[in-house]
Write a protein that holds these residues in place. Structure first.
Motif, PDB file in Angstrom:
ATOM      1  N   PRO A  43       0.837  -1.211   0.000  1.00  0.00           N
ATOM      2  CA  PRO A  43       0.000   0.000   0.000  1.00  0.00           C
ATOM      3  C   PRO A  43       0.861   1.246   0.000  1.00  0.00           C
ATOM      4  O   PRO A  43       1.985   1.247   0.469  1.00  0.00           O
ATOM      5  CB  PRO A  43      -0.794  -0.128   1.311  1.00  0.00           C
ATOM      6  CG  PRO A  43       0.088  -0.942   2.200  1.00  0.00           C
ATOM      7  CD  PRO A  43       0.784  -1.924   1.288  1.00  0.00           C
ATOM      8  N   VAL A  44       0.325   2.329  -0.519  1.00  0.00           N
ATOM      9  CA  VAL A  44       1.030   3.605  -0.565  1.00  0.00           C
ATOM     10  C   VAL A  44       0.576   4.457   0.603  1.00  0.00           C
ATOM     11  O   VAL A  44      -0.616   4.695   0.779  1.00  0.00           O
ATOM     12  CB  VAL A  44       0.767   4.327  -1.904  1.00  0.00           C
ATOM     13  CG1 VAL A  44       1.402   5.708  -1.873  1.00  0.00           C
ATOM     14  CG2 VAL A  44       1.297   3.515  -3.063  1.00  0.00           C
ATOM     15  N   LEU A  56       6.277   4.280  -7.554  1.00  0.00           N
ATOM     16  CA  LEU A  56       6.153   5.672  -7.967  1.00  0.00           C
ATOM     17  C   LEU A  56       4.714   5.943  -8.355  1.00  0.00           C
ATOM     18  O   LEU A  56       4.005   5.057  -8.828  1.00  0.00           O
ATOM     19  CB  LEU A  56       7.063   5.971  -9.152  1.00  0.00           C
ATOM     20  CG  LEU A  56       8.556   5.671  -8.943  1.00  0.00           C
ATOM     21  CD1 LEU A  56       9.280   5.661 -10.281  1.00  0.00           C
ATOM     22  CD2 LEU A  56       9.172   6.686  -8.009  1.00  0.00           C
ATOM     23  N   SER A  57       4.294   7.172  -8.154  1.00  0.00           N
ATOM     24  CA  SER A  57       2.975   7.579  -8.615  1.00  0.00           C
ATOM     25  C   SER A  57       3.126   8.850  -9.428  1.00  0.00           C
ATOM     26  O   SER A  57       4.055   9.638  -9.223  1.00  0.00           O
ATOM     27  CB  SER A  57       2.019   7.809  -7.439  1.00  0.00           C
ATOM     28  OG  SER A  57       2.512   8.825  -6.584  1.00  0.00           O
ATOM     29  N   ALA A  58       2.215   9.041 -10.389  1.00  0.00           N
ATOM     30  CA  ALA A  58       2.302  10.196 -11.286  1.00  0.00           C
ATOM     31  C   ALA A  58       0.899  10.622 -11.693  1.00  0.00           C
ATOM     32  O   ALA A  58      -0.016   9.792 -11.748  1.00  0.00           O
ATOM     33  CB  ALA A  58       3.125   9.841 -12.523  1.00  0.00           C
ATOM     34  N   PRO A  59       0.711  11.900 -11.986  1.00  0.00           N
ATOM     35  CA  PRO A  59      -0.588  12.351 -12.497  1.00  0.00           C
ATOM     36  C   PRO A  59      -0.850  11.772 -13.885  1.00  0.00           C
ATOM     37  O   PRO A  59       0.029  11.201 -14.519  1.00  0.00           O
ATOM     38  CB  PRO A  59      -0.436  13.878 -12.530  1.00  0.00           C
ATOM     39  CG  PRO A  59       1.031  14.108 -12.646  1.00  0.00           C
ATOM     40  CD  PRO A  59       1.674  13.002 -11.866  1.00  0.00           C
ATOM     41  N   LYS A  60      -2.047  11.951 -14.367  1.00  0.00           N
ATOM     42  CA  LYS A  60      -2.435  11.356 -15.639  1.00  0.00           C
ATOM     43  C   LYS A  60      -1.565  11.848 -16.794  1.00  0.00           C
ATOM     44  O   LYS A  60      -1.340  11.126 -17.755  1.00  0.00           O
ATOM     45  CB  LYS A  60      -3.908  11.664 -15.935  1.00  0.00           C
ATOM     46  CG  LYS A  60      -4.874  11.016 -14.946  1.00  0.00           C
ATOM     47  CD  LYS A  60      -6.320  11.359 -15.290  1.00  0.00           C
ATOM     48  CE  LYS A  60      -7.284  10.708 -14.303  1.00  0.00           C
ATOM     49  NZ  LYS A  60      -8.696  11.050 -14.615  1.00  0.00           N
ATOM     50  N   ALA A  82      -0.821   0.327 -11.840  1.00  0.00           N
ATOM     51  CA  ALA A  82      -2.246   0.243 -11.532  1.00  0.00           C
ATOM     52  C   ALA A  82      -2.676   1.508 -10.814  1.00  0.00           C
ATOM     53  O   ALA A  82      -2.020   1.947  -9.864  1.00  0.00           O
ATOM     54  CB  ALA A  82      -2.546  -0.978 -10.656  1.00  0.00           C
ATOM     55  N   LYS A  83      -3.779   2.106 -11.293  1.00  0.00           N
ATOM     56  CA  LYS A  83      -4.411   3.239 -10.619  1.00  0.00           C
ATOM     57  C   LYS A  83      -3.425   4.358 -10.302  1.00  0.00           C
ATOM     58  O   LYS A  83      -3.393   4.890  -9.186  1.00  0.00           O
ATOM     59  CB  LYS A  83      -5.100   2.760  -9.346  1.00  0.00           C
ATOM     60  CG  LYS A  83      -6.201   1.725  -9.608  1.00  0.00           C
ATOM     61  CD  LYS A  83      -6.822   1.249  -8.321  1.00  0.00           C
ATOM     62  CE  LYS A  83      -7.903   0.187  -8.594  1.00  0.00           C
ATOM     63  NZ  LYS A  83      -8.501  -0.333  -7.337  1.00  0.00           N
ATOM     64  N   GLY A  84      -2.587   4.699 -11.261  1.00  0.00           N
ATOM     65  CA  GLY A  84      -1.651   5.798 -11.086  1.00  0.00           C
ATOM     66  C   GLY A  84      -0.385   5.466 -10.339  1.00  0.00           C
ATOM     67  O   GLY A  84       0.482   6.318 -10.166  1.00  0.00           O
ATOM     68  N   HIS A  85      -0.248   4.204  -9.894  1.00  0.00           N
ATOM     69  CA  HIS A  85       0.938   3.774  -9.162  1.00  0.00           C
ATOM     70  C   HIS A  85       1.727   2.797 -10.029  1.00  0.00           C
ATOM     71  O   HIS A  85       1.152   1.921 -10.676  1.00  0.00           O
ATOM     72  CB  HIS A  85       0.566   3.104  -7.843  1.00  0.00           C
ATOM     73  CG  HIS A  85      -0.161   4.028  -6.914  1.00  0.00           C
ATOM     74  ND1 HIS A  85      -1.118   3.583  -6.043  1.00  0.00           N
ATOM     75  CD2 HIS A  85      -0.090   5.364  -6.736  1.00  0.00           C
ATOM     76  CE1 HIS A  85      -1.612   4.604  -5.364  1.00  0.00           C
ATOM     77  NE2 HIS A  85      -0.983   5.697  -5.770  1.00  0.00           N
ATOM     78  N   THR A  86       3.053   2.932 -10.013  1.00  0.00           N
ATOM     79  CA  THR A  86       3.899   2.073 -10.839  1.00  0.00           C
ATOM     80  C   THR A  86       4.983   1.462  -9.983  1.00  0.00           C
ATOM     81  O   THR A  86       5.756   2.178  -9.325  1.00  0.00           O
ATOM     82  CB  THR A  86       4.553   2.879 -11.978  1.00  0.00           C
ATOM     83  OG1 THR A  86       3.541   3.549 -12.722  1.00  0.00           O
ATOM     84  CG2 THR A  86       5.328   1.965 -12.908  1.00  0.00           C
TER      85      THR A  86
END
Length: 443
Positions: A59-60, A100-104, A137-141
């Protein structure tokens, strides 16, 4: 009574280096609007790799995530780059894994170079390359990581910075009884008004067997003043992806207030391993546009007292100086130690009697890191030495000396700059000097 001296040494012979294959280079965009950003990604690949849309293992924790920007470099030394925000949500250097997470509008791709400032996710910051996109998945890599270099990150930027650390930016851990931190803002001759000083008060008993004098109990007392500065330099060659010049290190000013008293009836020694007094650590993030470069240092202060026979010492002295330890790279000469000492000792008339030599040392063992990984080490040992001789043709002799020893160790982990080192562990990089402060007769 004052004795000043200054010595700077760099080996004359060039050191061998291992140069990796040519690296992609890029130019950074101007800084983003958010001055609080804590990570940057530099994309070295024109293609993206994604995985099936499945949940990630971990989880983030949004409170533990580090803000970032993604950098897309060009393919040549003069290529331009672009950047976009990403976030370092999870990082495990040992298992070579990160989330990592990133905007669309942004995506994480194979070849990205990630630089993170300190956070709970990466307390010492982080620098790595995306070796493979495992799944998204769902903005998370989730990505597999590989080592990255400062050259890949900074490209053709030029950096020459030195930052002082205030006492509030330092963590102090006493390691011996009789060591305390003094919380005041008084300046000393070793500190400039712009650089507040960390002050440690010492009241350390000397080894068993050392007796009190008629002036004082057996003790090493006084103060240690320390104003550290972190150093970072980088410049890439005009037609190369490798650095032209680079440096990383620890410098600053110091002051040692010596109060040394003891009557030694025979041989004593605290041991070949110095007795630790206190550990001091701190770090600083140098911002190069949107890119964080994290330099940290750890310094362990210690002392050692030894005497080879009967001697009485009562000495009150004050040593001030400045120093630098670290590593410097120049393309024509390779990696070399960056070390320098500028020192001065003064004080009142001591009392030294007997027929022996006694030496008290305060040492500072320093380690400097880039993103918690690239290592440079240095040891600064400052000492007072008293010598006394028995009556010789009716006249006993005595003398008080002050000196220092400085050594620097470079390690292969400095390949984080993109240029590796030959094995330097057997190569001595040392400075030594000793000056007589006062005396009578021939000790």
């Amino acid at each position: 009574m004052a004795v000043p001296w200054r010595r700077i040494a760099v080996p004359a012979a060039a050191l061998g280096v291992l140069v990796p294959a040519a690296l992609g280079a890029h130019a950074l965009l101007p800084s983003l609007d958010d001055p609080g950003r804590t990570a940057v990604a530099a994309d070295a690949s024109p293609s993206a790799s994604t995985a099936p849309d499945v949940p990630l293992d971990a989880p983030v924790d949004s409170a533990d995530a580090g803000a970032a920007v993604a950098e897309t470099p060009g393919n040549t030394p003069s290529g331009n780059g672009s950047s976009a925000p990403v976030r370092l949500s999870s990082y495990d250097a040992r298992s070579h894994r990160a989330v990592l997470s990133a905007p669309k509008a942004a995506s994480v791709r194979t070849g990205d170079v990630i630089a993170s400032a300190p956070s709970r996710t990466a307390p010492s910051g982080a620098l790595f390359k995306v070796a493979k996109v495992v799944r998204a998945a769902k903005g998370h890599t989730e990505v597999a990581t590989a080592p990255a270099t400062v050259s890949e990150l900074l490209g053709d930027q030029r950096v020459d910075k030195r930052a002082a650390l205030a006492p509030r930016q330092l963590k102090v851990r006493p390691l011996s009884a009789g060591v305390t931190t003094k919380d005041d803002s008084r300046q000393t001759p070793s500190a400039s008004p712009q650089h507040p000083t960390l002050r440690l008060a010492l009241d350390v008993p000397l080894p068993s067997g050392v007796e009190a004098t008629d002036r004082s109990p057996a003790r090493l007392g006084g103060e240690v003043d320390f104003s550290p500065e972190l150093v970072f330099q980088y410049e890439r060659g005009a037609h190369s992806a490798l650095p032209e010049r680079a440096a990383v290190g620890l410098g600053g000013t110091y002051g040692y207030g010596w109060s040394l008293h003891g009557k030694v009836p025979g041989h004593v020694d605290t041991g070949t391993v110095s007795v630790p007094l206190a550990a001091v650590s701190g770090q600083y993030t140098f911002w190069v546009g949107p890119v964080p470069v994290v330099v940290s240092a750890e310094v362990t202060f210690s002392y050692r007292f030894s005497a080879d026979g009967r001697i009485v010492l009562d000495a009150e002295q004050h040593t001030t100086g400045s120093f630098t330890v670290g590593a410097r790279y120049d393309r024509t000469r390779g990696w070399q130690p960056l070390h320098e000492v500028d020192q001065r000792t003064e004080g009142g008339q001591p009392r030294i009697a007997g027929a022996a030599t006694a030496t008290a040392r305060i040492g500072a063992q320093a380690s400097v890191f880039l993103y918690g990984a690239a290592g440079v080490g240095g040891d600064l040992s400052v000492y007072l030495k008293g010598q006394a001789s028995a009556a010789n043709d009716g006249r006993p002799g005595w003398a008080l000396y002050a000196g220092y020893d400085l050594s620097t160790q470079l390690t292969l982990r400095l390949r984080i700059f993109g240029v590796e080192l030959v094995d330097l562990h057997t190569t001595p990089f040392a400075l030594h000097d000793e000056r007589k402060l006062c005396g009578e007769g021939k000790p």
